[in-house]
Design a protein around this motif. Structure first.
Motif, short mmCIF file in Angstrom:
data_model
loop_
_atom_site.label_atom_id
_atom_site.label_comp_id
_atom_site.label_asym_id
_atom_site.label_seq_id
_atom_site.Cartn_x
_atom_site.Cartn_y
_atom_site.Cartn_z
N TYR A 1 34.07 -85.00 82.69
CA TYR A 1 34.73 -84.86 81.39
C TYR A 1 34.57 -83.44 80.86
O TYR A 1 35.54 -82.83 80.38
CB TYR A 1 34.17 -85.87 80.39
CG TYR A 1 34.92 -85.87 79.08
CD1 TYR A 1 36.00 -86.73 78.89
CD2 TYR A 1 34.58 -85.00 78.05
CE1 TYR A 1 36.72 -86.73 77.70
CE2 TYR A 1 35.29 -84.98 76.86
CZ TYR A 1 36.35 -85.85 76.69
OH TYR A 1 37.07 -85.82 75.52
N ALA A 2 33.36 -82.91 80.95
CA ALA A 2 33.11 -81.56 80.46
C ALA A 2 33.96 -80.53 81.21
O ALA A 2 34.47 -79.57 80.63
CB ALA A 2 31.62 -81.21 80.60
N MET A 3 34.12 -80.73 82.52
CA MET A 3 34.95 -79.83 83.30
C MET A 3 36.41 -79.94 82.91
O MET A 3 37.14 -78.94 82.87
CB MET A 3 34.76 -80.12 84.79
CG MET A 3 33.36 -79.77 85.29
SD MET A 3 32.97 -80.43 86.94
CE MET A 3 33.96 -79.38 87.99
N PRO B 1 31.04 -76.61 94.35
CA PRO B 1 31.66 -75.28 94.35
C PRO B 1 32.56 -75.01 93.14
O PRO B 1 32.59 -73.89 92.63
CB PRO B 1 32.48 -75.26 95.65
CG PRO B 1 31.80 -76.26 96.54
CD PRO B 1 31.29 -77.32 95.62
N VAL B 2 33.29 -76.04 92.67
CA VAL B 2 34.21 -75.81 91.56
C VAL B 2 33.47 -75.40 90.30
O VAL B 2 34.01 -74.71 89.43
CB VAL B 2 35.08 -77.07 91.32
CG1 VAL B 2 34.26 -78.21 90.75
CG2 VAL B 2 36.25 -76.75 90.40
N LEU B 3 32.20 -75.79 90.18
CA LEU B 3 31.40 -75.37 89.03
C LEU B 3 31.24 -73.85 89.01
O LEU B 3 31.24 -73.23 87.95
CB LEU B 3 30.01 -76.03 89.07
CG LEU B 3 29.79 -77.31 88.29
CD1 LEU B 3 28.35 -77.77 88.43
CD2 LEU B 3 30.16 -77.14 86.82
N ARG B 4 31.08 -73.27 90.19
CA ARG B 4 30.90 -71.82 90.25
C ARG B 4 32.14 -71.10 89.75
O ARG B 4 32.05 -70.08 89.05
CB ARG B 4 30.55 -71.41 91.68
CG ARG B 4 29.26 -72.04 92.20
CD ARG B 4 28.67 -71.26 93.35
NE ARG B 4 29.43 -71.41 94.58
CZ ARG B 4 29.22 -72.37 95.48
NH1 ARG B 4 28.29 -73.30 95.24
NH2 ARG B 4 29.91 -72.43 96.59
N MET C 1 32.12 -80.72 73.98
CA MET C 1 33.13 -79.67 73.84
C MET C 1 33.26 -78.81 75.09
O MET C 1 33.94 -77.78 75.07
CB MET C 1 32.79 -78.79 72.63
CG MET C 1 32.81 -79.53 71.31
SD MET C 1 34.41 -80.34 71.00
CE MET C 1 35.45 -78.90 70.79
N GLY C 2 32.62 -79.20 76.17
CA GLY C 2 32.70 -78.45 77.41
C GLY C 2 31.40 -78.58 78.17
O GLY C 2 30.55 -79.42 77.86
N ILE C 3 31.24 -77.74 79.18
CA ILE C 3 30.05 -77.80 80.03
C ILE C 3 28.85 -77.21 79.30
O ILE C 3 28.92 -76.11 78.77
CB ILE C 3 30.29 -77.03 81.34
CG1 ILE C 3 31.46 -77.65 82.10
CG2 ILE C 3 29.02 -77.03 82.21
CD1 ILE C 3 31.88 -76.85 83.32
#
Length: 420
Positions: free
Chosen positions: A199-201, A274-277, A258-260
């Motif tokens: 959700y945060a992403m 990887p998508v977090l990076r 409201m986000g990560i």
């Protein structure tokens, strides 16, 4: 109550006591479901989103929600109890997005049934095998907008204050209609944090807004009192709870994350996802605080080269850039220790009309930016230079299944490929 519909108030006696933890609640629900034989395969339910008996029936409430009827794109988690929910999304000709397992290869897969798919085929598409066979990855630049989010839960909460107010626009007579005032909508997952992170992403990439409803599908025994003090800032809440006997509008007014929350993200998690990076790089570029768990904010050391985008300019062919330091750190290679031998990864089966910018963009999104990219378009291949063999192997693992257009690329350690 005057509406002519039988009312079922099936409230399992709350077992939550002062001082309990989220894990205490999980364990008690898992134990209860096992002891009462309330779950289907896979068993035991411990450490899972329980695939409870009656999950398919509970999911039948979903298409009757007004939030479902007006939605065009719906994200549903990949767990077994939501299989029927995924089917209803496909049957209604809506766009179905399913998170990739543990977010290893990206954020979403879009499920694309074959043309003219029958109901039986759609049901296959809704299974875990179907998600693998009929999916197309959705990148961070897709500008997707999610209208409804369906998540799994181990526990969700309610506080009962009954009043009459029908929830379903076309509920059959045997359906229980229950509106509960002062509902909390608190949610507890299986403890790994993926639903909250997904959700945060989605918030970070602009896919959801504060108005996007969140639905969960659970067994009645999973609806319990959850102490408010257990809720953390990164926890999502739910707007609707669907069970085999009830549809509950929680009326939850607590704002969604409201986000990560980068301070909750560990370096280990960054390596696994990887998508977090890529998202972190975007938010860092936008000037946000992206300090990870256990890190300390620090100013750049005097004279140290600053990070620049891959396309910002050329470097001497074998000069390590800032991206290399990031990759080395992600692979566990301490920066500044020695000078490991560089290693190459081979990328083959490039589309004939592919451009080098297409590959660069994909590498950035997956957090696998190399020191140097050697493009050999006419031969439909490229070579990626990384600081050492560990970094190259990490990149090869991250890039498995990568597509450009409709073509799946071949990715391997280069070894002797350059001379072929």
């Amino acid at each position: 109550m005057g509406c002519g519909i039988p009312l079922f108030v099936i409230k399992w006696e709350s077992f939550v006591a002062v001082g309990v933890s989220k894990q205490d609640i999980r364990e008690q629900i898992w134990d209860h479901m096992e002891s009462q034989n309330l779950a289907d395969f896979p068993r035991p339910v411990h450490h899972r989103i329980p695939n409870f008996k009656g999950a398919s029936h509970a999911a039948e409430q979903l298409p009757r929600l007004q939030a479902f009827k007006t939605a065009r794109t719906i994200k549903v988690n990949p767990d077994a109890p939501q299989k029927n929910a995924r089917f209803f999304v496909l049957e209604s000709n809506k766009t179905l997005l399913v998170p990739t397992p543990r977010l290893r290869t990206g954020l979403f897969n879009k499920i694309t049934p074959p043309p003219g798919a029958t109901k039986d085929i759609l049901r296959k598409c809704a299974t875990s095998q179907g998600v693998r066979n009929y999916s197309v990855p959705i990148g961070l630049d897709s500008r997707v907008l999610v209208d409804l989010v369906v998540v799994g839960s181990v526990a969700v909460s309610e506080k009962v204050d009954l009043m009459e107010n029908p929830l379903l626009s076309d509920a059959p007579d045997h359906t229980a209609i229950l509106i509960l005032g002062c509902l909390s909508g608190w949610r507890i997952g299986k403890g790994e944090g993926y639903a909250d992170l997904e959700y945060a992403m989605m918030v970070s990439m602009g896919a959801v807004s504060t108005e996007t409803p969140v639905v969960t599908i659970v067994h009645d025994c999973q609806v319990v009192d959850i102490p408010e003090e257990l809720l953390e800032e990164h926890d999502i809440t739910v707007d609707y709870i669907l069970t085999p006997t009830r549809v509950i509008a929680t009326g939850c007014e607590r704002p969604q994350p409201m986000g990560i929350t980068w301070s909750k993200i560990s370096r280990e998690m960054m390596e696994k996802i990887p998508v977090l990076r890529s998202l972190r790089a975007r938010e860092q570029q936008a000037g946000k605080d992206v300090t990870l768990q256990g890190e300390h904010q620090h100013l750049p050391e005097p004279g140290r080269q600053q990070a620049v985008p891959l396309s910002a300019g050329r470097r001497p062919p074998d000069t390590p850039g800032p991206e290399a330091s990031s990759m080395a750190a992600a692979c566990g290679s301490p920066p500044g220790e020695g000078a490991p031998l560089a290693a190459d990864a081979y990328v083959g089966n490039l589309p004939r009309d592919a451009r080098v910018s297409d590959l660069k963009r994909a590498l950035r999104e997956l957090g696998s930016v190399p020191l140097r990219l050697t493009w050999q378009g006419p031969r439909r291949r490229a070579f990626l230079r990384y600081p050492d063999s560990a970094a190259a192997q990490q990149a090869v693992s991250c890039l498995q299944g990568l597509r450009l257009g409709t073509d799946t690329l071949r990715v391997a350690l280069a070894r002797q490929q350059r001379d072929k």
